[in-house]
Design a protein around this motif. Structure first.
Motif, short mmCIF file in Angstrom:
data_model
loop_
_atom_site.label_atom_id
_atom_site.label_comp_id
_atom_site.label_asym_id
_atom_site.label_seq_id
_atom_site.Cartn_x
_atom_site.Cartn_y
_atom_site.Cartn_z
N VAL A 53 116.91 40.92 34.23
CA VAL A 53 118.32 40.80 34.57
C VAL A 53 119.03 39.99 35.11
O VAL A 53 119.64 38.96 35.33
CB VAL A 53 119.66 42.31 34.93
N ALA A 54 117.67 39.57 36.20
CA ALA A 54 117.95 39.06 37.39
C ALA A 54 117.84 36.97 37.05
O ALA A 54 118.37 36.62 37.35
CB ALA A 54 117.48 39.08 38.52
N LEU A 55 116.38 36.76 36.01
CA LEU A 55 116.81 36.06 36.00
C LEU A 55 117.81 35.79 34.06
O LEU A 55 118.51 34.66 34.56
CB LEU A 55 115.40 36.19 34.25
N PHE A 56 118.19 36.75 33.51
CA PHE A 56 119.42 36.58 32.49
C PHE A 56 120.53 36.30 33.20
O PHE A 56 121.56 34.82 33.30
CB PHE A 56 119.68 37.69 31.99
N PHE A 57 120.86 36.61 34.55
CA PHE A 57 121.69 36.22 35.27
C PHE A 57 122.33 34.37 36.45
O PHE A 57 122.71 34.00 36.28
CB PHE A 57 121.57 37.09 37.15
N ILE A 58 120.84 34.66 36.57
CA ILE A 58 119.77 33.17 37.27
C ILE A 58 120.33 31.40 35.32
O ILE A 58 120.58 30.64 35.51
CB ILE A 58 118.42 32.72 36.85
N LEU A 59 119.58 32.74 34.46
CA LEU A 59 120.71 31.52 32.79
C LEU A 59 122.14 31.64 32.87
O LEU A 59 122.48 30.10 32.71
CB LEU A 59 120.18 32.41 32.17
N ALA A 60 122.89 32.83 33.33
CA ALA A 60 124.38 32.41 33.11
C ALA A 60 124.73 31.07 33.95
O ALA A 60 125.60 30.78 33.84
CB ALA A 60 124.94 33.52 33.71
N LYS A 61 123.98 30.83 35.71
CA LYS A 61 124.59 30.64 36.08
C LYS A 61 124.28 28.88 35.95
O LYS A 61 125.01 28.25 36.10
CB LYS A 61 124.36 30.78 37.69
N VAL A 62 123.13 28.50 35.09
CA VAL A 62 122.45 27.46 34.84
C VAL A 62 123.61 26.45 33.85
O VAL A 62 124.11 25.76 33.64
CB VAL A 62 121.39 27.52 34.44
N ALA A 63 124.40 27.87 32.94
CA ALA A 63 125.14 27.22 32.03
C ALA A 63 125.45 27.03 32.80
O ALA A 63 126.57 26.18 32.25
CB ALA A 63 125.29 28.58 30.83
N ARG A 64 126.32 27.87 33.50
CA ARG A 64 127.77 27.32 33.85
C ARG A 64 127.47 26.12 35.24
O ARG A 64 128.56 25.40 35.21
CB ARG A 64 128.21 28.09 35.10
#
Length: 106
Positions: A53-64
């Motif tokens: 979950v934490a890593l996927f949230f990081i990926l969402a922020k990277v996408a942004r």
């Protein structure tokens, strides 16, 4: 020691404040991430960990950030999620267990 605005040390203090504030709003991150992982599993049929979950949230922020590369809040959030990923799968600190371990009772 004087800390300059937006130094790494000041940003990490900010990250700590953000994590504490989010904890007040959403509860303890380990439990919140566990609930999210369970919902994702129900939706996708795949096991997810709290760390996922934490890593996927990081990926969402990277996408942004790919659209807004200098968006400071996303960078601060990434630092926070990285810290939460480290603690995500650890057991909460239990002082009784820690004392027992020191005394050789575990």
């Amino acid at each position: 020691m004087t800390v300059e605005p937006f130094s790494a040390a000041s940003v990490l203090r900010e990250v700590s404040n953000v994590i504490n504030d989010r904890g007040k709003n959403y509860g303890e991150s380990r439990e919140n991430f566990k609930k999210i992982a369970e919902l994702w599993k129900a939706y996708k049929g795949v096991d997810f960990s709290r760390e996922d979950v934490a890593l996927f949230f990081i990926l969402a922020k990277v996408a942004r950030l790919s659209s807004t590369a200098q968006h400071r809040d996303s960078l601060v959030d990434i630092a926070g999620y990285a810290a939460l990923a480290i603690e995500a799968n650890q057991e909460p600190y239990d002082p009784v267990k820690a004392i027992d371990k020191i005394r050789g009772k575990t």
